[in-house]
Enzyme design. Structure first.
Site, PDB file in Angstrom:
ATOM      1  N   ASP A  76      32.999  23.383  49.783  1.00  0.00           N
ATOM      2  CA  ASP A  76      32.634  22.368  48.786  1.00  0.00           C
ATOM      3  C   ASP A  76      31.221  21.863  49.070  1.00  0.00           C
ATOM      4  OD1 ASP A  76      33.688  21.065  51.108  1.00  0.00           O
ATOM      5  OD2 ASP A  76      33.858  19.193  49.994  1.00  0.00           O
ATOM      6  N   GLU A 142      35.419  18.579  52.405  1.00  0.00           N
ATOM      7  CA  GLU A 142      34.685  17.993  53.526  1.00  0.00           C
ATOM      8  C   GLU A 142      33.722  16.924  53.036  1.00  0.00           C
ATOM      9  OE1 GLU A 142      31.978  17.272  56.839  1.00  0.00           O
ATOM     10  OE2 GLU A 142      31.424  17.925  54.853  1.00  0.00           O
TER      11      GLU A 142
HETATM   12 ZN   LIG Z   1      28.645  20.146  55.747  1.00  0.00          ZN
END
Ligand SMILES: [Zn+2]
Length: 403
Positions: A76, A142
């Site tokens: 992501d 994340e």
């Molecule tokens: Zn990163």
């Protein structure tokens, strides 16, 4: 089909997947196809929780038993911002002037591409076999809330009896040049609020009121002026920074009854969350003239300080970096948090990736030569990891010779 040992081609294809958190954007689909064609067993895992977006993740493994080397990362990315401000469109994977442009080029699709290319090259050279286990734990959560990603992936793996011996996390750790820094730990993070209660009143009759603002200022001065510590062997001094002062008083002739200040502490391995809370409470108590009027609140936190102990695995990664880049990396614990804070509860984790200078910026980019060099570093790590058959016992043994 792209060449599976070409990190630049893989990185370009990954950048073309618009995987802004929590969208998968085709990035995990692409990784799954590449890894399956190389012999990895791939599992796609969707995690959800009320009040949060459902997120797709990936776990891929080849080989059995130990030693078990896990590479961790995230596909992501943060939003590109104003797309027209980019020299090349953020999801085009454009190459210009020996650099690859795009959101995620450095943070961290580039490093994932390097690891995949290195793993594919290793397997090609070893008849598709590993002397132990090699796995990739890739999350799509994340840059977001980090709730439906690495935390749940690790728990999922543990519930299936999967044990990792060491982890290499590919976050961008270098400051200026490839090889200048790796991360062997992270500071902890603690958020708190200082609250002073007074007595509301007319500003013309202060003797009938109790103004909480001067008390708050005195407390803030005290907390800012006295250092929390002077740093430790691997960590900078802990820092307390005020982030907001709030009275919320729209009136000009009113002494408010409450004043608040919010702060964040980035702390080193001299403290734990609890010892730090006690220290702040004691310092406030020493200043507050009227006890009982001052209180402290601390937000829950999942960012405890940690340090990865030195040992054969850390030596192995450092040696690989030195050999390919000619630089000895600084063993750093600075910067923000990463998913290493979750992984460290399962196995030792070392972070090494690309250069972080342009991450989260317009025109995020990496040098093509860095992608090739990082792939060579990862390949050396994989080669030597299985050649030396590193295992957890090696961590405690001082007789383990490392070159
Ligand atoms: Zn990163």
């Amino acid at each position: 089909m792209i060449a599976l040992t070409d990190p630049i081609a893989i990185a370009r294809e990954l950048i073309r997947c618009p995987s802004v958190t929590p969208a998968e954007g085709g990035a995990l689909q692409l990784l799954a196809a590449i890894l399956e064609s190389t012999g990895f067993k791939v599992e796609r895992l969707r995690f959800s929780q009320p009040g949060t977006a459902t997120v797709e993740n990936l776990y891929a493994r080849i080989g059995e038993g130990s030693p078990h080397l896990m590479f961790a990362g995230h596909t992501d990315v943060v939003p590109p911002g104003e797309s027209s401000a980019w020299t090349h469109p953020p999801f085009s994977g454009a190459i210009a002037g020996e650099e690859l442009y795009g959101r995620g080029a450095a943070d961290m699709k580039g490093a994932i591409a390097c690891f995949v290319a290195a793993a594919c090259a290793y397997l090609t050279a070893h008849n598709g076999k590993t002397d132990g286990s090699l796995s990739l734990l890739i999350t799509g959560d994340e840059e977001g809330a980090a709730i439906n990603g690495t935390v749940k992936l690790l728990k999922w793996a543990a519930e299936r009896g999967i044990r990792f011996d060491q982890c290499l996390l590919g976050e961008p750790t270098n400051a200026e040049r490839l090889g200048d820094a790796m991360k062997i730990g992270r500071r902890g993070s603690l958020n708190g609020t200082l609250i002073v209660r007074g007595k509301q009143g007319h500003v013309a009759y202060p003797q009938l009121a109790e103004n909480p603002i001067p008390v708050l200022i005195g407390l803030m001065n005290q907390l800012m002026s006295e250092p929390l510590d002077h740093g430790t062997e691997h960590f900078d001094p802990s820092r307390l920074e005020f982030t907001s002062v709030d009275v919320g008083n729209p009136t000009v002739n009113l002494i408010p009854d409450e004043a608040r200040a919010r702060f964040n502490i980035r702390y080193n391995d001299r403290h734990s969350r609890d010892s730090l809370k006690r220290l702040i409470k004691i310092r406030c108590r020493n200043v507050a003239t009227q006890r009982g009027r001052v209180s402290l609140e601390f937000a829950p936190s999942n960012s405890e300080v940690f340090l990865t102990a030195s040992g054969p695995f850390l030596d192995l990664v450092v040696d690989a970096v030195v050999e390919i880049t000619g630089q000895t990396p600084r063993l750093s614990t600075s910067g923000g948090t990463s998913d290493a804070r979750f992984i460290k509860n399962y196995c030792p984790v070392v972070e090494f990736g690309l250069i972080g200078r342009t991450i989260h910026q317009i025109d995020e980019r990496v040098a093509l030569s860095d992608l090739m060099a990082l792939t060579a570093i990862y390949r050396l790590v994989i080669d030597r990891y299985f050649a030396k058959r590193l295992n957890p016992a090696a961590h405690s043994g001082s007789d383990e010779a490392t070159s």
